[in-house]
Design a protein around this motif. Structure first.
Motif, PDB file in Angstrom:
ATOM      1  N   UNK A 172       0.751  -1.177   0.011  1.00  0.00           N
ATOM      2  CA  UNK A 172      -0.008   0.137  -0.059  1.00  0.00           C
ATOM      3  C   UNK A 172       0.925   1.223   0.088  1.00  0.00           C
ATOM      4  N   UNK A 173       2.090   1.148   0.666  1.00  0.00           N
ATOM      5  CA  UNK A 173       2.701   2.415   0.762  1.00  0.00           C
ATOM      6  C   UNK A 173       3.495   2.651  -0.619  1.00  0.00           C
ATOM      7  N   UNK A 174       3.925   1.576  -1.170  1.00  0.00           N
ATOM      8  CA  UNK A 174       4.629   1.363  -2.333  1.00  0.00           C
ATOM      9  C   UNK A 174       3.911   2.269  -3.517  1.00  0.00           C
ATOM     10  N   UNK A 175       2.551   1.779  -3.587  1.00  0.00           N
ATOM     11  CA  UNK A 175       1.552   2.403  -4.369  1.00  0.00           C
ATOM     12  C   UNK A 175       1.308   3.988  -4.546  1.00  0.00           C
ATOM     13  N   UNK A 176       1.616   4.339  -3.101  1.00  0.00           N
ATOM     14  CA  UNK A 176       1.324   5.726  -2.887  1.00  0.00           C
ATOM     15  C   UNK A 176       2.594   6.767  -3.051  1.00  0.00           C
ATOM     16  N   UNK A 177       3.587   6.148  -2.311  1.00  0.00           N
ATOM     17  CA  UNK A 177       4.865   6.931  -2.302  1.00  0.00           C
ATOM     18  C   UNK A 177       6.047   6.628  -3.492  1.00  0.00           C
ATOM     19  N   UNK A 178       5.780   5.353  -3.854  1.00  0.00           N
ATOM     20  CA  UNK A 178       6.884   5.032  -5.089  1.00  0.00           C
ATOM     21  C   UNK A 178       8.248   4.825  -4.640  1.00  0.00           C
ATOM     22  N   UNK A 179       8.646   4.266  -3.490  1.00  0.00           N
ATOM     23  CA  UNK A 179       9.822   4.044  -3.243  1.00  0.00           C
ATOM     24  C   UNK A 179      10.635   3.116  -4.195  1.00  0.00           C
ATOM     25  N   UNK A 180      11.920   3.393  -3.673  1.00  0.00           N
ATOM     26  CA  UNK A 180      13.076   2.356  -4.712  1.00  0.00           C
ATOM     27  C   UNK A 180      13.226   1.006  -4.199  1.00  0.00           C
TER      28      UNK A 180
END
Length: 545
Positions: A273-281
């Protein structure tokens, strides 16, 4: 077969490798060589104070470098490390300390208030000293107390470890206590040694080229053995510290180049969920291991398709040190993609080298490996326990005369050896003389895009004995209404018989979870199953909508 061998290799072969630890004070990093010196200082102080074989040193802490030093310093010195689950209720913590008769208790400063709340003079009577991780002691009523850095300050970095038998207890954890008080399971050096070697084999085996982040709490079944396996392999280690959030995990993956990690499915849902919002590497991350409860196929697909990361299921128990299975690929499916690859990764997995298993029916007869026949899963092996601590009655019920552990899990095995754990024996829904798997229903429901979490429990029925009731948490952008109920019922019916379809689907804000992050079906029933819900279930006949 003792832990000393793994420490020796880490110090002498990989002395420059790093351990990175997120603590209440910030990021701490040091080398394996530095680590070895501090482990020896700790061990020498324990020795000087008279602790050794038969003494238990307890921890009440998150994943950090202090905790990791205890993982080797205590058992290599000859004492036994007891990792207390910090999320247990106070009464259980009191029982654990009292039952184990812990001599020293080392506590994370972020958990000091929780430990003080659980403190009971009678239950903690055996505790001679409290040690707070760090170099200061916050204000506390616990006594006597010192800080960790002062405790090891005058220790000997050249201390020589005593000879320790491979059969000597090195660690101890307690079951989650879903029925009655938790039961203790002791792990010998040889059990840890064999388990560690199992984690260094196969497709997912750790190597010195890896950077491994241990997200699964080190208080939960020895951190799934990963603190031992990372050091033994020479892998760089990342310890995410107190109560890590998805953002914390993503930052550590980015900054440290994490290649592999392990946690329960709820953690991986949060990171997705976090990755879908913040797009971290997250490009360095190759594998994430998921266990503690069944991993939904939809989550596996999202990780592969959205993030390019293989999400791999595993299986184990407190009684098995704990990992016995990993869902690795084999020559016949290594190139599979799409649904076939997802199905492979969703299995509980293949047994690790050294583990034997069989599935037996109610009469104790072994059922065939045909991917369909169900029965209770039994296991044995060098890291599978053969007794419970201070619980002979539990040992007699759970261990057969020839050493097989009766897991209480209902399973099936495919022709090529993949195990599927379909339910706990106590959680199966027995409807009209037939079994319904609550786990399979949960995974199907969580495969729908509108569902974040789902738990299924049996509800008594006057005609059918029991019927399934589903409790669903919807995604933020979904509407919890009757239309969604019917959609979910149809979604289940696409894959399962109509009589498997839950008789009621209740929308709730969150599924209650226990101390290990698993769904707590006892709490779910206590909170939501009432006369009104039972009446709704009685109104339905299986297969009728």
């Amino acid at each position: 077969m003792t832990l000393h061998q793994f420490l020796w290799r880490a110090e002498n072969v990989f002395g420059d490798q790093e351990i990175v630890s997120r603590t209440h004070e910030g990021i701490h990093r040091y080398t394996f060589a530095d680590y070895g010196d501090r482990v020896r200082k700790l061990a020498s102080v324990l020795d000087r104070r008279g602790y050794g074989e038969g003494d238990r040193i307890a921890t009440f802490a998150w994943n950090n470098h202090w905790h990791h030093e205890l993982y080797f310093g205590v058992p290599c010195q000859g004492a036994q490390l007891h990792m207390i689950n910090i999320l247990l209720p106070d009464s259980h913590v009191q029982h654990l300390v009292d039952d184990a008769e812990d001599a020293v208790l080392v506590v994370d400063p972020t958990m000091l208030d929780a430990l003080e709340a659980a403190y009971d003079e009678a239950a903690f009577d055996s505790v001679e000293l409290f040690v707070v991780m760090g170099d200061t002691v916050p204000e506390t009523d616990l006594e006597p107390v010192t800080d960790y850095e002062s405790f090891i300050a005058d220790g000997d970095p050249d201390y020589e470890f005593p000879d320790v038998s491979e059969d000597q207890p090195a660690g101890m954890c307690y079951t989650s206590g879903t029925t009655g008080m938790p039961k203790g399971v002791e792990y010998t050096h040889k059990m840890y040694w064999g388990h560690t070697m199992g984690l260094l084999t196969g497709e997912l085996g750790l190597t010195a080229r890896d950077t491994a982040m241990t997200v699964v709490p080190m208080f939960h079944v020895s951190g799934w053995g990963r603190p031992f396996a990372t050091l033994a392999s020479g892998a760089k280690q990342v310890l995410p510290g107190p109560n890590p959030e998805p953002e914390d995990l993503a930052r550590l993956v980015e900054s440290e180049g994490v290649t592999q990690s392990a946690a329960v499915p709820t953690v991986w849902r949060g990171l997705l969920q976090y990755a879908s919002e913040a797009d971290p590497d997250l490009d360095s991350l190759e594998y994430v291991l998921s266990g503690g409860s069944a991993t939904p196929k939809g989550l596996i697909e999202r990780y592969r398709e959205d993030l390019g990361i293989e999400l791999v299921s595993g299986y184990g128990m407190t009684e098995t040190t704990p990992i016995t299975h990993l869902a690795e690929t084999i020559p016949s499916n290594v190139d599979a993609d799409g649904d076939e690859r997802t199905a492979t990764r969703a299995h509980a997995g293949l047994p690790l080298p050294g583990v034997q298993l069989k599935v037996v029916d109610e009469d104790g007869a072994e059922v065939p490996w045909d991917g369909e026949s169900l029965g209770e899963l039994l296991m044995k092996g060098p890291w599978v326990t053969t007794e419970y601590f201070n619980a002979p009655d539990k040992t007699e019920r759970s261990i057969t005369e020839d050493g097989w552990l009766k897991t209480g899990d209902i399973a099936r095995v495919t022709e090529n050896g993949y195990t599927d754990v379909v339910d706990r024996l106590d959680d199966l829904v027995k409807s009209g003389g037939e079994w319904i798997s609550s786990v399979e229903l949960e995974n199907r429901l969580m495969g729908h895009e509108a569902v974040a979490e789902a738990a299924v429990i049996p509800v008594e029925h006057p005609t059918w004995d029991e019927r399934p009731a589903a409790f669903v948490v919807v995604e933020d952008d979904a509407t919890a209404d009757d239309d969604l109920r019917e959609t979910l019922r149809s979604f289940v019916a696409e894959e399962y018989p109509s009589w498997w379809v839950p008789d009621t689907i209740e929308f709730i804000p969150a599924v209650p979870k226990g101390a290990t992050g698993k769904f707590s079906k006892i709490d779910l029933e206590d909170q939501y199953v009432d006369d009104e819900l039972r009446a709704r279930v009685r109104e339905q006949a299986p297969g009728q909508r």
